[in-house]
Design an enzyme around this catalytic site. Sequence first.
Site, PDB file in Angstrom:
ATOM      1  N   GLY A 139      -0.882   4.637   2.249  1.00 54.72           N
ATOM      2  CA  GLY A 139      -2.033   4.082   1.540  1.00 54.72           C
ATOM      3  C   GLY A 139      -2.767   3.091   2.420  1.00 54.72           C
ATOM      4  O   GLY A 139      -2.682   3.138   3.645  1.00 54.72           O
ATOM      5  N   SER A 140      -3.451   2.170   1.765  1.00 47.10           N
ATOM      6  CA  SER A 140      -4.310   1.237   2.501  1.00 47.10           C
ATOM      7  C   SER A 140      -3.498   0.067   3.071  1.00 47.10           C
ATOM      8  O   SER A 140      -2.449  -0.287   2.535  1.00 47.10           O
ATOM      9  CB  SER A 140      -5.375   0.689   1.551  1.00 47.10           C
ATOM     10  OG  SER A 140      -4.742   0.023   0.482  1.00 47.10           O
ATOM     11  N   PRO A 141      -3.994  -0.554   4.140  1.00 47.87           N
ATOM     12  CA  PRO A 141      -3.303  -1.738   4.676  1.00 47.87           C
ATOM     13  C   PRO A 141      -3.164  -2.849   3.628  1.00 47.87           C
ATOM     14  O   PRO A 141      -2.136  -3.526   3.593  1.00 47.87           O
ATOM     15  CB  PRO A 141      -4.210  -2.172   5.829  1.00 47.87           C
ATOM     16  CG  PRO A 141      -4.915  -0.916   6.261  1.00 47.87           C
ATOM     17  CD  PRO A 141      -5.117  -0.122   4.998  1.00 47.87           C
ATOM     18  N   VAL A 192      -2.778  -2.662   0.285  1.00 54.08           N
ATOM     19  CA  VAL A 192      -1.658  -2.402  -0.629  1.00 54.08           C
ATOM     20  C   VAL A 192      -0.346  -2.346   0.166  1.00 54.08           C
ATOM     21  O   VAL A 192       0.705  -2.757  -0.330  1.00 54.08           O
ATOM     22  CB  VAL A 192      -1.898  -1.119  -1.468  1.00 54.08           C
ATOM     23  CG1 VAL A 192      -0.699  -0.833  -2.366  1.00 54.08           C
ATOM     24  CG2 VAL A 192      -3.160  -1.259  -2.312  1.00 54.08           C
ATOM     25  N   GLY A 193      -0.431  -1.903   1.409  1.00 61.97           N
ATOM     26  CA  GLY A 193       0.759  -1.894   2.269  1.00 61.97           C
ATOM     27  C   GLY A 193       1.396  -3.277   2.350  1.00 61.97           C
ATOM     28  O   GLY A 193       2.631  -3.414   2.333  1.00 61.97           O
ATOM     29  N   GLU A 249       2.572   3.994   6.187  1.00 60.26           N
ATOM     30  CA  GLU A 249       1.586   4.901   6.789  1.00 60.26           C
ATOM     31  C   GLU A 249       0.226   4.448   6.281  1.00 60.26           C
ATOM     32  O   GLU A 249      -0.149   4.738   5.146  1.00 60.26           O
ATOM     33  CB  GLU A 249       1.884   6.352   6.369  1.00 60.26           C
ATOM     34  CG  GLU A 249       3.176   6.915   6.920  1.00 60.26           C
ATOM     35  CD  GLU A 249       3.059   7.305   8.391  1.00 60.26           C
ATOM     36  OE1 GLU A 249       1.934   7.476   8.891  1.00 60.26           O
ATOM     37  OE2 GLU A 249       4.118   7.410   9.053  1.00 60.26           O
ATOM     38  N   CYS A 287      -7.154  10.178   6.825  1.00 59.04           N
ATOM     39  CA  CYS A 287      -6.803   8.934   7.521  1.00 59.04           C
ATOM     40  C   CYS A 287      -6.950   9.038   9.040  1.00 59.04           C
ATOM     41  O   CYS A 287      -7.197   8.038   9.697  1.00 59.04           O
ATOM     42  CB  CYS A 287      -5.380   8.529   7.160  1.00 59.04           C
ATOM     43  SG  CYS A 287      -4.188   9.800   7.587  1.00 59.04           S
TER      44      CYS A 287
END
Length: 495
Positions: free
Chosen positions: A214-216, A218-219, A236, A270
């Site tokens: 997902g997105s940085p 939310v990461g 990822e 991505c």
Amino acid sequence: MDTNGDTPGKAPTVSDTGKMDSKAAGMNPYVGLVSSLRTAWLTGKTRAAEHRVSQLEALRHFLDDKKQPILDAMASDMRKPPFEVELSEIILVKNEVNYALNNLSSWMKDEGVDKNLVTQLDTAFIRKEPYGVVLIIGPWNYPLQLILVPLVGAIAAGNCVIIKPSEISSSTEKLVAETLPSYLDKDCFAVVTGGPAEMTKLLENKFDYIFFTGSPQVGKIVMAAAAKHLTPLTLELGGKNPCYVADESDLQNVANRLVWGRCFNAGQTCIAPDYVLCSAETQEKLLPALRHAITQFFGPEPRESPDFARIISDKQFQRIRALLGSGRVAIGGQTDEKERYIAPTVLADVQPSEPAMQEEIFGPVLPIVTVPNVDEAIAFINSRERPLAVYVFASDSKLVRRVLERTSSGGFGANDPIMQMTLISLPFGGIGNSGLGSYHGKFTFDTFSHHRACLLRTMGLEPMNSLRYPPYSERKMGLVLSTFRIKRTGTCTLL
Ligand code: NAD
């Protein structure tokens, strides 16, 4: 059915045998599910090779049986063309399943290692052990591939798994939740649905490994939740993938490959080329080639092409549309809010400070930033977060090597975007802001395996062992060192 997505707040559902008992579980509705999977894990059934094989075969049956529902769900979510679904969501996953089945017995084998003098008569090896109960969290852009490819490795490595598909690709989420569990061993595998609210609760539980795509932003939330339990994880993530186009390139080939990479899944990829760096002269020559490629691929009116997807949600549509004010619209630029359509678009003369260069585009929009030469391009790339991929188009292999050696990214592609991820033999993952860890093929198996260091000693040869026991002496020290020492080999002082 709501295909617009971005509407969190649905009640949490668990598609197994109703293990979610929020009363018994106190405030957290997932405690029962996690503990039932842990119970199954402790029986050891997922460790058996036969169990792993049967679950991988079952996954392949799921892909065969549900091919049409998968195509329908993705058409409903983002009008993903069937060709793209087959390639990126079905065949790619089946390849992973087959590759895992072909190699499982050798992957599972203990790996013997070199020994020192003291342990010559002992057995030393690395055992690939399953972590236990793992959580796989997916995004919406490749809603099946990005949960099932990690699942292949998690099963192959012998884990119990909770899968959390994205709530934004709601038709695919529903299909996965309603049908996948019936193919798998329900004691060991479950699908949990929901958005951020449900995820927050789910992540309060202790997992043995977390695999997040997902997105940085939310990461970081997932990593913070994992840190509370010291849970290892793979991230990822995304970012902006630069693409340098050298002056002497074959520009029509470059344009074809760029347009394909940028417009596959309507740019919601991505590892798509996010922006182009090239000289002002190359930009002027590249623009007609890009226009030609777009017309060749999608006809004069791309909106009518069955081969061009739509944007997943209203929120994403508004976000991408707002980026069209950067630079000048040289090609495309048309949008239709009702359909969530954004035409294949090229923005020329974009300034690094403009919105299109501040965030991942994640849509069919390609900004071009002009730079005087390759050194400036390298400096530009290195001044930003490290991306998932760096691309370079050049007929001069020395120039390709220069960009490779002087930049850093998860992956690298010369003269073609995206294709590096089709090689199962290459690890796929980011670095820095684009992620942590990697997977695909054997790398997925290794990701979901703890490498346990094992030394099985004999009870004999005690006089040899007594050298390390007190009382210590100079003589003992000399003998111990001679059994442990690693001697430097070779004569070259530079290596
Ligand atoms: P996202 O981060 O918004 O969501 C990913 C998952 O996290 C979803 O399942 C979602 O339900 C969950 N989630 C959302 N908010 C949460 C919260 N507050 N707490 C816990 N969980 C939460 O990402 P997305 O919009 O679905 O996907 C797009 C992003 O994913 C892009 O940045 C893209 O580059 C990246 N991506 C990376 C890869 C890769 O392989 N590296 C692949 C595809 C997409």
